[in-house]
Motif scaffolding. Structure first.
Motif, PDB file in Angstrom:
ATOM      1  N   TYR A 121      -0.610  -0.377  -8.934  1.00 36.10           N
ATOM      2  CA  TYR A 121      -0.522  -1.806  -8.776  1.00 36.10           C
ATOM      3  C   TYR A 121      -0.608  -2.087  -7.251  1.00 36.10           C
ATOM      4  O   TYR A 121      -1.406  -3.110  -7.176  1.00 36.10           O
ATOM      5  CB  TYR A 121       0.826  -2.100  -9.515  1.00 36.10           C
ATOM      6  CG  TYR A 121       1.252  -3.690  -9.142  1.00 36.10           C
ATOM      7  CD1 TYR A 121       0.698  -4.746  -9.856  1.00 36.10           C
ATOM      8  CD2 TYR A 121       2.002  -3.965  -7.768  1.00 36.10           C
ATOM      9  CE1 TYR A 121       1.014  -6.245  -9.635  1.00 36.10           C
ATOM     10  CE2 TYR A 121       2.206  -5.379  -7.484  1.00 36.10           C
ATOM     11  CZ  TYR A 121       1.664  -6.281  -8.320  1.00 36.10           C
ATOM     12  OH  TYR A 121       1.667  -7.568  -8.112  1.00 36.10           O
ATOM     13  N   ASN A 122      -0.253  -1.151  -6.400  1.00 35.89           N
ATOM     14  CA  ASN A 122      -0.153  -1.653  -4.946  1.00 35.89           C
ATOM     15  C   ASN A 122      -1.653  -1.413  -4.700  1.00 35.89           C
ATOM     16  O   ASN A 122      -2.164  -2.179  -3.827  1.00 35.89           O
ATOM     17  CB  ASN A 122       0.613  -0.922  -4.166  1.00 35.89           C
ATOM     18  CG  ASN A 122       2.198  -1.078  -4.448  1.00 35.89           C
ATOM     19  OD1 ASN A 122       2.614  -2.529  -4.587  1.00 35.89           O
ATOM     20  ND2 ASN A 122       2.926  -0.180  -4.234  1.00 35.89           N
ATOM     21  N   ARG A 123      -2.194  -0.326  -5.149  1.00 39.12           N
ATOM     22  CA  ARG A 123      -3.918  -0.347  -4.682  1.00 39.12           C
ATOM     23  C   ARG A 123      -4.517  -1.356  -5.303  1.00 39.12           C
ATOM     24  O   ARG A 123      -5.372  -1.847  -4.482  1.00 39.12           O
ATOM     25  CB  ARG A 123      -4.281   1.129  -5.349  1.00 39.12           C
ATOM     26  CG  ARG A 123      -5.684   1.341  -4.995  1.00 39.12           C
ATOM     27  CD  ARG A 123      -6.073   2.584  -5.760  1.00 39.12           C
ATOM     28  NE  ARG A 123      -6.582   2.474  -7.087  1.00 39.12           N
ATOM     29  CZ  ARG A 123      -7.409   1.804  -7.561  1.00 39.12           C
ATOM     30  NH1 ARG A 123      -8.285   1.285  -6.896  1.00 39.12           N
ATOM     31  NH2 ARG A 123      -7.511   1.456  -8.807  1.00 39.12           N
ATOM     32  N   CYS A 124      -4.300  -1.713  -6.484  1.00 40.08           N
ATOM     33  CA  CYS A 124      -5.182  -2.990  -6.950  1.00 40.08           C
ATOM     34  C   CYS A 124      -4.937  -4.136  -6.120  1.00 40.08           C
ATOM     35  O   CYS A 124      -5.882  -4.905  -5.985  1.00 40.08           O
ATOM     36  CB  CYS A 124      -5.057  -3.060  -8.512  1.00 40.08           C
ATOM     37  SG  CYS A 124      -5.647  -1.721  -9.419  1.00 40.08           S
ATOM     38  N   THR A 125      -3.776  -4.312  -5.974  1.00 41.94           N
ATOM     39  CA  THR A 125      -3.445  -5.646  -5.113  1.00 41.94           C
ATOM     40  C   THR A 125      -4.163  -5.693  -3.851  1.00 41.94           C
ATOM     41  O   THR A 125      -4.600  -6.704  -3.313  1.00 41.94           O
ATOM     42  CB  THR A 125      -1.644  -5.739  -5.034  1.00 41.94           C
ATOM     43  OG1 THR A 125      -1.224  -5.601  -6.425  1.00 41.94           O
ATOM     44  CG2 THR A 125      -1.291  -7.082  -4.480  1.00 41.94           C
ATOM     45  N   SER A 126      -4.011  -4.402  -3.136  1.00 41.14           N
ATOM     46  CA  SER A 126      -4.585  -4.359  -1.895  1.00 41.14           C
ATOM     47  C   SER A 126      -6.114  -4.762  -1.766  1.00 41.14           C
ATOM     48  O   SER A 126      -6.607  -5.182  -0.851  1.00 41.14           O
ATOM     49  CB  SER A 126      -4.195  -3.114  -1.127  1.00 41.14           C
ATOM     50  OG  SER A 126      -4.803  -2.077  -1.759  1.00 41.14           O
ATOM     51  N   ILE A 127      -6.567  -4.147  -3.019  1.00 45.88           N
ATOM     52  CA  ILE A 127      -7.915  -4.367  -3.063  1.00 45.88           C
ATOM     53  C   ILE A 127      -8.311  -5.950  -3.195  1.00 45.88           C
ATOM     54  O   ILE A 127      -9.515  -6.235  -2.622  1.00 45.88           O
ATOM     55  CB  ILE A 127      -8.610  -3.569  -4.134  1.00 45.88           C
ATOM     56  CG1 ILE A 127      -8.658  -2.004  -3.750  1.00 45.88           C
ATOM     57  CG2 ILE A 127     -10.176  -3.991  -4.614  1.00 45.88           C
ATOM     58  CD1 ILE A 127      -8.814  -0.998  -4.893  1.00 45.88           C
TER      59      ILE A 127
END
Length: 133
Positions: A121-127
């Motif tokens: 989730y954090n990876r997708c949010t940062s992208i």
């Protein structure tokens, strides 16, 4: 959806879409079991999905209030639909798909699965934030 409002739903305007889908020989059709003005707290109309399934020559995918394996199983038996589409149920519980695959009412993720999900989730949010700048 079953229409824009209760009047459209009651007059079964959705049958026009079913007829067009049959003529076009679509691969499948997803039908949400409420009209557009209904809230998610309103009960879905599974009888309408069952009626649509009877009138359809193509696979019908039912949608609305599917939160676990038992919901999916009940809806498929009640309506005869060929499959289900899960939306809010997956937002509440991203492990719903494991529950369904394992034919269990509830799947409890391990701590590692929760951590992996949070990291994803954090990876997708940062992208997404990077792409929106």
């Amino acid at each position: 959806r079953l229409g824009i409002n209760k009047s459209e739903m009651d007059s079964k305007v959705y049958l026009n879409a079913i007829e067009a889908a049959n003529i076009a020989k679509l691969d499948y059709l997803v039908v949400h079991a409420r009209h557009a003005r209904q809230k998610s707290s309103d009960l879905p109309d599974w009888k309408a999905i069952s009626y649509i399934k009877e009138k359809s020559d193509i696979p019908i995918i039912g949608n609305g209030n599917i939160f676990d394996f038992n919901d999916m199983n009940s809806i498929m038996k009640l309506t005869g639909c060929d499959g289900v589409m899960i939306s809010r149920g997956a937002m509440r519980n991203p492990w719903i798909f494991k529950s369904i695959l394992q034919h269990t009412p509830c799947y409890w993720p391990t701590l590692n699965e929760v951590i992996e999900q949070e990291n994803e989730y954090n990876r997708c949010t940062s992208i997404n934030e990077t792409n929106n700048k």
